[in-house]
Design an enzyme around this catalytic site. Structure first.
Site, PDB file in Angstrom:
ATOM      1  N   LYS A  16       0.842  -1.205   0.000  1.00 45.47           N
ATOM      2  CA  LYS A  16       0.000   0.000   0.000  1.00 45.47           C
ATOM      3  C   LYS A  16       0.872   1.247   0.000  1.00 45.47           C
ATOM      4  O   LYS A  16       2.060   1.228   0.327  1.00 45.47           O
ATOM      5  CB  LYS A  16      -0.937   0.005   1.205  1.00 45.47           C
ATOM      6  CG  LYS A  16      -0.272  -0.167   2.567  1.00 45.47           C
ATOM      7  CD  LYS A  16       0.256   1.114   3.172  1.00 45.47           C
ATOM      8  CE  LYS A  16       0.956   0.893   4.498  1.00 45.47           C
ATOM      9  NZ  LYS A  16       1.615   2.114   5.018  1.00 45.47           N
ATOM     10  N   PRO A 102       8.781  -4.005  -0.597  1.00 49.27           N
ATOM     11  CA  PRO A 102      10.020  -3.726   0.135  1.00 49.27           C
ATOM     12  C   PRO A 102       9.887  -4.018   1.630  1.00 49.27           C
ATOM     13  O   PRO A 102       8.847  -3.760   2.235  1.00 49.27           O
ATOM     14  CB  PRO A 102      10.247  -2.228  -0.105  1.00 49.27           C
ATOM     15  CG  PRO A 102       9.513  -1.928  -1.362  1.00 49.27           C
ATOM     16  CD  PRO A 102       8.337  -2.844  -1.402  1.00 49.27           C
ATOM     17  N   GLY A 106       7.847   0.922   4.547  1.00 46.15           N
ATOM     18  CA  GLY A 106       6.700   1.801   4.702  1.00 46.15           C
ATOM     19  C   GLY A 106       5.548   1.470   3.775  1.00 46.15           C
ATOM     20  O   GLY A 106       4.656   2.289   3.574  1.00 46.15           O
ATOM     21  N   ALA A 112       0.684  -7.294   4.734  1.00 43.26           N
ATOM     22  CA  ALA A 112       0.124  -8.102   3.653  1.00 43.26           C
ATOM     23  C   ALA A 112       0.383  -9.587   3.900  1.00 43.26           C
ATOM     24  O   ALA A 112      -0.494 -10.430   3.647  1.00 43.26           O
ATOM     25  CB  ALA A 112       0.727  -7.678   2.311  1.00 43.26           C
ATOM     26  N   ASP A 144      -1.972  -1.961  10.119  1.00 40.79           N
ATOM     27  CA  ASP A 144      -2.190  -1.979   8.672  1.00 40.79           C
ATOM     28  C   ASP A 144      -2.765  -3.298   8.163  1.00 40.79           C
ATOM     29  O   ASP A 144      -3.102  -3.412   6.984  1.00 40.79           O
ATOM     30  CB  ASP A 144      -0.876  -1.714   7.925  1.00 40.79           C
ATOM     31  CG  ASP A 144      -0.390  -0.275   8.077  1.00 40.79           C
ATOM     32  OD1 ASP A 144      -1.201   0.581   8.474  1.00 40.79           O
ATOM     33  OD2 ASP A 144       0.796  -0.022   7.803  1.00 40.79           O
TER      34      ASP A 144
END
Length: 310
Positions: A16, A102, A106, A112, A144
């Site tokens: 994201k 990555p 960030g 995920a 997140d």
């Protein structure tokens, strides 16, 4: 448990970018409330799970993996164990992660992985949890993680895990400049807090309950990358730039090479550049690659964690 549970399950979940991030004042518990406009990007983590006696993880991928743990501290292992405990499942899973987001960049790669593992193990084990139950577990794993389940475009408040869908249309083209180093999210927040304390008499006090600016919501509703470029914002960017001044040069290079705007993604160090369209994104990718930056192209918004096969 379902008798038709498959021998293995593959799930894909997106990274994201935060097109807007406002950080509230530090609270007594040391945490901050935030207001985030999330967009899921077509840069994916892929997780495959297989039946096993206990929970283990292996990691491969196209990004640097040196900072990814492969023991019980890995967030995918934690996700699987949390689901098993919640559902009363006594078996395990061998988790294979293929990383393309990555690491400590960030962009929510670990989140995920966690979201994909929840969806994959739920299908593998036949635990058949409701969507609400999966979200409850996701919130326990990280701020997140719920967004990685939903994908698309969403507004996050509280710790970032209180989600509401954003009215958004259109597709956006991004070029991401990947760093060969990571930034610690807690360290970036500490830097922000130190800056605010040092300049308390010069800057407006942070709102303890921040919100997403209305012009950001308007730009997303319009589906206009030029409008969105004007309102990209990240309270953590200055702190990230102070810790890693090289990111400032990356931002300048991208914006002078045709990007509509650039922004540090989350706590960094990935820098996300918004392009006007696909052709502009290709040209920007070529220009930044010629400057010896490691760049990838992605578009958004995309779906959240989804089963893609067995």
């Amino acid at each position: 448990m379902s008798p038709s549970a498959p021998p293995s399950v593959r799930v894909r979940a997106p990274g994201k970018v935060n097109v807007f991030l406002r950080v509230g004042a530090i609270q007594d518990d040391g945490y901050h409330d935030v207001a985030i406009a999330y967009q899921a990007l077509s840069l994916y983590e892929e997780v495959r799970v297989r039946h096993a006696d206990d929970v283990s993880v292996s990691v491969t991928g196209t990004v640097q993996l040196g900072r990814v743990p492969t023991d019980d501290t890995n967030i995918a292992v934690r996700a699987a164990k949390l689901l098993a405990e919640h559902a009363g499942y006594t078996g395990g899973a061998a988790i294979d992660i293929e990383k393309h987001v990555p690491v400590t960049g960030g962009m929510g790669g670990g989140s995920a992985d966690a979201a994909a593992t929840l969806v994959a193990c739920d299908a593998l084990w036949g635990t058949e949890l409701s969507r609400d139950a999966l979200f409850t577990l996701a919130r326990q794993l990280g701020a997140d993680v719920p967004f990685a389940l939903t994908g698309g475009t969403a507004i996050g408040t509280g710790r970032g895990d209180e989600l509401s869908p954003a009215l958004a249309k259109g597709s956006y083209e991004w070029v991401l400049a990947l760093a060969d180093f990571g930034l610690s999210t807690p360290e970036v927040y500490r830097e922000l807090d130190a800056h605010r304390e040092a300049h308390a008499g010069e800057i407006r006090a942070a709102d303890p309950r921040p919100t997403v600016d209305s012009d950001v919501l308007q730009a997303l509703r319009a589906g206009d990358p030029h409008m969105l470029a004007e309102v990209l914002h990240n309270d953590l960017q200055a702190a990230a730039l102070h810790l890693e001044p090289s990111l400032g040069r990356v931002l300048e290079l991208g914006e002078s090479s045709g990007a509509l705007a650039g922004i540090v993604s989350g706590s960094g160090p990935t820098v996300a550049f918004l392009a006007a369209d696909r052709d502009s994104a290709l040209e920007l990718q070529v220009a930044l690659s010629a400057a010896r930056l490691n760049v990838v192209r992605a578009s958004g918004p995309v779906h959240g964690a989804r089963i893609i096969g067995e």
